[in-house]
Write an enzyme that holds these catalytic residues in place. Structure first.
Site, PDB file in Angstrom:
ATOM      1  N   GLY A  46       1.317  -2.016  -0.654  1.00 40.55           N
ATOM      2  CA  GLY A  46       1.985  -3.198  -1.181  1.00 40.55           C
ATOM      3  C   GLY A  46       1.339  -4.391  -0.500  1.00 40.55           C
ATOM      4  N   SER A  48       1.345  -6.202   3.126  1.00 38.16           N
ATOM      5  CA  SER A  48       1.872  -5.994   4.479  1.00 38.16           C
ATOM      6  C   SER A  48       2.655  -7.200   4.995  1.00 38.16           C
ATOM      7  CB  SER A  48       0.732  -5.649   5.434  1.00 38.16           C
ATOM      8  OG  SER A  48      -0.293  -6.603   5.342  1.00 38.16           O
ATOM      9  N   CYS A  78      -2.318   2.322   3.139  1.00 42.36           N
ATOM     10  CA  CYS A  78      -2.810   0.983   2.827  1.00 42.36           C
ATOM     11  C   CYS A  78      -2.015  -0.098   3.583  1.00 42.36           C
ATOM     12  CB  CYS A  78      -2.803   0.782   1.321  1.00 42.36           C
ATOM     13  SG  CYS A  78      -4.004  -0.444   0.818  1.00 42.36           S
ATOM     14  N   ARG A 105      -7.895  -6.356   7.152  1.00 46.56           N
ATOM     15  CA  ARG A 105      -7.223  -6.418   5.846  1.00 46.56           C
ATOM     16  C   ARG A 105      -8.233  -6.737   4.745  1.00 46.56           C
ATOM     17  NH1 ARG A 105      -2.685 -10.588   5.708  1.00 46.56           N
ATOM     18  NH2 ARG A 105      -2.213  -9.559   3.738  1.00 46.56           N
ATOM     19  N   HIS A 170      -4.636   5.494  -1.555  1.00 44.05           N
ATOM     20  CA  HIS A 170      -3.308   5.730  -2.151  1.00 44.05           C
ATOM     21  C   HIS A 170      -3.261   7.065  -2.887  1.00 44.05           C
ATOM     22  CE1 HIS A 170      -1.755   1.500  -2.054  1.00 44.05           C
ATOM     23  NE2 HIS A 170      -3.033   1.217  -2.012  1.00 44.05           N
ATOM     24  N   GLU A 172      -0.713   8.591  -3.792  1.00 50.04           N
ATOM     25  CA  GLU A 172       0.448   8.572  -4.699  1.00 50.04           C
ATOM     26  C   GLU A 172       0.086   8.005  -6.061  1.00 50.04           C
ATOM     27  OE1 GLU A 172      -0.157   6.407  -2.404  1.00 50.04           O
ATOM     28  OE2 GLU A 172       0.555   4.423  -3.002  1.00 50.04           O
TER      29      GLU A 172
END
Ligand code: GLN
Length: 198
Positions: A46, A48, A78, A105, A170, A172
């Protein structure tokens, strides 16, 4: 066994679905009380900075940090990796700050530089896994107690330290459950056997 997912923002539903597919119960974590009910936690991708602000506003930052330090099995994907890092390149801020890593980042570029690749992460499986990177960070420094699990172009993108795992990618967002299974078998189950309990 109950696997918590920090549920403020980002890839929450996707993680909960994958947890269910492997036969575990997924629990949304939004407040301190939710921590009492879980055996592990996933910190999703998402933004941070946003998730960090919400951790402070909800007063979840401190109790979550203490739980992780006390051995709660934790996986940051992430933005979740950024939350776990003790140091962030070019920033004075840190968040949960439980892992001895320094992260950069948006290290692979902006949104349009997001990419996918297939790679073997030997710790997790001898088959290739699909890795998805979205404005992803990578790790620029680790202490000796951090095990490097995977690098892409000599940049560290997956690490393990005691009860914590952090990945730039990721899983997911793919159909591949390999890495979640690795987390459950190698970090969560080990905690059940008392390996990380303090
Ligand atoms: N770029 C985001 C950050 O710095 C992380 C992106 C992600 O989680 N996909 O927080």
């Amino acid at each position: 066994m109950k696997i918590g997912v920090l549920s403020f923002q980002g890839g929450v539903v996707e993680h909960l679905n994958q947890i269910k597919q492997l036969g575990y119960e997924g629990i949304e974590v939004k407040k301190e009380n939710d921590l009492n009910d879980i055996d592990a936690i996933i910190l999703p991708g998402g933004e941070s900075t946003t998730i960090g602000k919400l951790l402070n506003i909800t007063q979840l930052m401190k109790p979550l940090r203490e739980k992780i330090k006390a051995g709660l099995p934790t996986w940051g994907t992430c933005a979740g990796m950024i939350l776990l890092a003790k140091e962030i390149e070019d920033e004075k801020t840190n968040y949960l700050a439980t892992m001895d890593i320094k992260v950069k980042r948006n290290a692979f570029g902006t949104q349009i530089d997001s990419f996918k690749m297939n790679k073997i992460i030997e710790e997790a499986s001898n088959k290739e896994i699909e890795l998805v990177f979205i404005r992803a960070p990578y790790i620029t420094e680790v202490k000796n107690n951090v095990e490097i699990l995977c690098e892409v172009n000599n940049n560290i993108i997956a690490v393990k330290q005691d009860n914590m795992i952090a990945t730039s990618f990721h899983p997911e967002l793919t159909d591949d459950l390999t890495f979640l299974r690795y987390f459950l078998d190698n970090v969560v189950e080990k905690n059940m056997n008392g390996v990380f309990r303090s």
